[in-house]
Structure formats: C-alpha cells, structure tokens
Design a protein around this motif. Structure first.
Motif, PDB file in Angstrom:
ATOM      1  N   UNK A 193       4.548   7.329  14.492  1.00  0.00           N
ATOM      2  CA  UNK A 193       3.731   6.182  15.235  1.00  0.00           C
ATOM      3  C   UNK A 193       2.459   5.892  13.918  1.00  0.00           C
ATOM      4  N   UNK A 194       2.368   6.765  13.228  1.00  0.00           N
ATOM      5  CA  UNK A 194       1.008   6.450  12.232  1.00  0.00           C
ATOM      6  C   UNK A 194       1.521   6.158  10.777  1.00  0.00           C
ATOM      7  N   UNK A 195       2.672   6.269  10.446  1.00  0.00           N
ATOM      8  CA  UNK A 195       3.308   5.867   9.241  1.00  0.00           C
ATOM      9  C   UNK A 195       3.676   4.317   9.252  1.00  0.00           C
ATOM     10  N   UNK A 196       3.016   3.722   8.080  1.00  0.00           N
ATOM     11  CA  UNK A 196       3.716   2.344   8.052  1.00  0.00           C
ATOM     12  C   UNK A 196       3.902   2.017   6.691  1.00  0.00           C
ATOM     13  N   UNK A 197       5.127   1.349   6.430  1.00  0.00           N
ATOM     14  CA  UNK A 197       5.298   1.134   5.142  1.00  0.00           C
ATOM     15  C   UNK A 197       5.450  -0.592   5.197  1.00  0.00           C
ATOM     16  N   UNK A 198       4.581  -1.180   4.272  1.00  0.00           N
ATOM     17  CA  UNK A 198       4.381  -2.407   4.331  1.00  0.00           C
ATOM     18  C   UNK A 198       4.490  -2.998   2.495  1.00  0.00           C
ATOM     19  N   UNK A 199       4.930  -4.353   2.741  1.00  0.00           N
ATOM     20  CA  UNK A 199       4.645  -4.866   0.988  1.00  0.00           C
ATOM     21  C   UNK A 199       3.414  -6.058   1.097  1.00  0.00           C
ATOM     22  N   UNK A 200       3.594  -6.772   2.174  1.00  0.00           N
ATOM     23  CA  UNK A 200       2.607  -7.847   2.401  1.00  0.00           C
ATOM     24  C   UNK A 200       1.525  -7.437   3.128  1.00  0.00           C
ATOM     25  N   UNK A 201       0.058  -7.847   2.783  1.00  0.00           N
ATOM     26  CA  UNK A 201      -0.993  -7.490   3.655  1.00  0.00           C
ATOM     27  C   UNK A 201      -1.688  -8.510   4.001  1.00  0.00           C
ATOM     28  N   UNK A 202      -2.541  -8.547   5.031  1.00  0.00           N
ATOM     29  CA  UNK A 202      -3.392  -9.729   5.299  1.00  0.00           C
ATOM     30  C   UNK A 202      -3.965 -10.546   4.232  1.00  0.00           C
ATOM     31  N   UNK A 203      -4.614  -9.549   3.470  1.00  0.00           N
ATOM     32  CA  UNK A 203      -5.357 -10.131   2.225  1.00  0.00           C
ATOM     33  C   UNK A 203      -4.029 -10.834   1.114  1.00  0.00           C
ATOM     34  N   UNK A 204      -3.129 -10.143   1.017  1.00  0.00           N
ATOM     35  CA  UNK A 204      -2.078 -10.891  -0.190  1.00  0.00           C
ATOM     36  C   UNK A 204      -1.713 -11.842   0.698  1.00  0.00           C
ATOM     37  N   UNK A 205      -1.359 -12.233   1.850  1.00  0.00           N
ATOM     38  CA  UNK A 205      -0.747 -13.326   2.504  1.00  0.00           C
ATOM     39  C   UNK A 205      -1.976 -14.300   2.498  1.00  0.00           C
TER      40      UNK A 205
END
Length: 355
Positions: free
Chosen positions: A5-17
């Motif tokens: 539940x604590x590991x998250x894989x992401x490419x886009x972030x709020x800043x990049x969006x």
C-alpha cells in the motif's frame, strides 16, 4: 499499512501535468503571435524556435544516444540547399522547406551506414569531414555559384507581413512537432534502447537491443531536425551562402545550448536554447567578444555545473516537468533523483527513482 500500500509507481506527477497544461496554453498564445506582435518580434521568436529545434536534436543525438557530433552543420546546410533547389524547380516555397528536410533525412540513411561504425572521437571528427565534403559538393552547383551563393527568390511572391507570419507559423509548427516526436520516442522502448546503447553498447547488444538500427533512428531524426532548422533559417535570411550554412559555428551553438541547459535532459535543451537566444540578443553585436564570452560561459558550466542548469535543478529539487521514465515512491516520499554523468537515468536503488 502494508508495504504494497505504500509503494507507488508513477510517470506523471501533478507538477508535470500542470507543466504540460501550461506548455499547451503557451503554444496557443504563440500561435496567435502574428496577430499580437510586431514583425521584429515575430522574427526573433522564429529564431528562438529554430534554436530550440537545433538544441533538442543535438541533445537527442549526443545526450541520449551518446553520439557526439561536430558536423551537424552538414544537415543544416543541406536542408537550406535542398529548399533552394526545390523552390527553383517550381515547388511552392513553404512545402519545399519541409520536403527538403525529408530529403536530407533520406540522404542521411546511407551516411549513417558508414558513420555509425565509428565510435567516440572518430565519429565526431568523421561527421566534421562529412560536413566539409557536403560544403564542397554544394559549391559545385551552378545555381549556387560557389561561395557567391543565391537567394530563395520564391519568397518575393509574398508580401512582407504575410511572409513573416507564414515563416513564423511553419517554424512554430515544426518546433512543436519535433518536440512531440522526440518526447514520444524517448518514452518508448526505442528511447530506452537508445539510452542503454549510450551507457554500454556491448551490454545492450547482449540483452537483445538492435544496436545499429536503434542508433540509425536517432541519427536520422537528428539529421531531419537540423535540416528543417536550416531550411527555416533560409526562409528568415532569404540568402544562401554555403560558407555560412556549412560553418562549424552552428554545431558550436548546439553544443553550447545543450551544455548550459543540461546534457541528456529533455527540458535542459529547451532552457539552453532560451539562454543562448537571450545572450545573443543582448551581446550578439559585440563581435569577437561575444564568441569569447560564449566560450568562457561554456567552460564555467563544464567545470562547475557539468549537468547544466536543468540538471542541477532536477537533482537538487527532484523536478520532472516532462518525465521520460517512472518514479517509485515509498511512503509518499520520493527519494532524490540520481543520474549518470552523461545525464541519463542511473540504475534505480531499491528505494530510488527510475528517471
């Protein structure tokens, strides 16, 4: 809370969006440029768009592909020359600019068959030799008249305001297309293969990467971008003199922009082009001292900010406005981004980011 539940894989972030949204709004505003700005401002912005194209294409070749070239002026000059030839043959001038770049990209294919067999300094010097050879061959064309040169006479069919606006729109559209294609390419499997080859060609081949075909993709793309920039420069300058278009200063400008902005960073090449544009606008009339200043600035960055401005900002503040890779966050706290000396993503640690 479990580890899953604590590991998250992401490419886009709020800043990049948010960055993508702002970039889209800026492009919309720039598209209305001829309706808002004077011809002088339009011409300067057109120059900036061309610089961005040159910077991102050289960065793609050297920063991501590891192919350091000092002969990209070969394609810059050929793009302008092909545009002159196509316009002289009766083709409409603005389509001729794009078609010229496509033809140069096709010509770069057989060139790549020889040049990509060279590595390191051999490749760099070999590309300079190719540029010198292209310069000599273009001089033999009776239309060009040696170093006397010729002009893109077809542009005289347009009124001044129309010509400025059309050249501006073609340059803006070309820059946007180059950035979009390169961004998509670097985020694809081909982009991962390109960076793997840069880091270790033998290791990449051992895991199934098609080294020559992958290198050829980035080589041809960089040739196309430089040729398109050369054709657009011709549309702004109108006159074509081989000594000017095949001059090594064009590659020197590309290297400066990428070195200052950040080698191997997508945003860095754009930032470097903007910085170079501002420096040229303020100090370009200083003659030889302007060139001395460019050299001194590049030396300072090489010694004290080898990652360039964006590389330093990215490392210090973990910025990723246009992310090419993935981020791994644990417990909502992404660790600092690590990169190799060439600017590409390092192998991620168990708790790190994959840039």
């Amino acid at each position: 809370m479990s580890l899953d539940q604590t590991i998250r894989i992401e490419r886009w972030t709020p800043l990049s969006r948010a960055a993508i949204l702002i970039a889209a709004l800026v492009l919309v505003l720039l598209a209305a440029g001829p309706l808002l700005f004077s011809n002088n401002a339009i011409d300067k912005l057109t120059t900036l768009f061309i610089y961005v194209m040159l910077a991102v294409c050289w960065n793609a070749l050297a920063g991501y592909g590891g192919l350091v070239s000092v002969g990209q002026q070969a394609f810059f000059g050929l793009g302008a020359y092909a545009a002159v030839r196509l316009a002289d043959a009766g083709l409409s001038v603005y389509p001729a600019l794009v078609i010229a770049a496509v033809l140069v990209a096709i010509v770069s294919l057989p060139i790549s068959a020889f040049m990509l067999r060279l590595k390191g300094g051999e490749f760099a010097i070999g590309m300079w030799v190719v540029a010198a050879l292209c310069h000599l061959l273009v001089n033999l064309d009776s239309l060009v008249q040696g170093e006397t040169g010729t002009s893109l006479i077809a542009l005289n069919a347009y009124e001044a305001d129309t010509r400025h606006a059309l050249t501006y729109w073609v340059a803006l559209g070309s820059m946007t297309a180059i950035l979009a294609i390169l961004f998509a390419l670097l985020r694809s499997r081909v982009g991962s293969a390109i960076q793997a080859i840069r880091d270790n060609e033998e290791a990449a081949a051992s895991v199934g990467v098609r080294v020559m075909s992958t290198k050829r993709i980035i080589f041809v793309f960089a040739a196309f971008g430089a040729a398109l920039a050369g054709a657009l420069w011709l549309a702004t300058a109108i006159t074509f003199q081989p000594k000017t278009y095949f001059g090594v200063q064009w590659t020197a400008y590309m290297i400066f922009m990428v070195l200052v902005g950040g080698l191997g960073t997508f945003e860095g090449a754009i930032l470097g082009a903007v910085i170079f544009f501002v420096i040229e606008a303020w100090f370009g009339a200083s003659g030889v001292w302007y060139l001395v200043g460019l050299g001194a600035t590049a030396l300072v960055f090489a010694l004290f900010l080898p990652r360039g401005l964006w590389g330093w900002l990215e490392r210090r503040y973990d910025l990723a406005l246009l992310p090419l890779g993935y981020r791994v966050t644990i417990g909502g706290q992404p660790p600092s981004r690590e990169r190799t000396p060439q600017g590409g993503p390092a192998a991620p640690a168990p708790t790190g980011n994959a840039g």
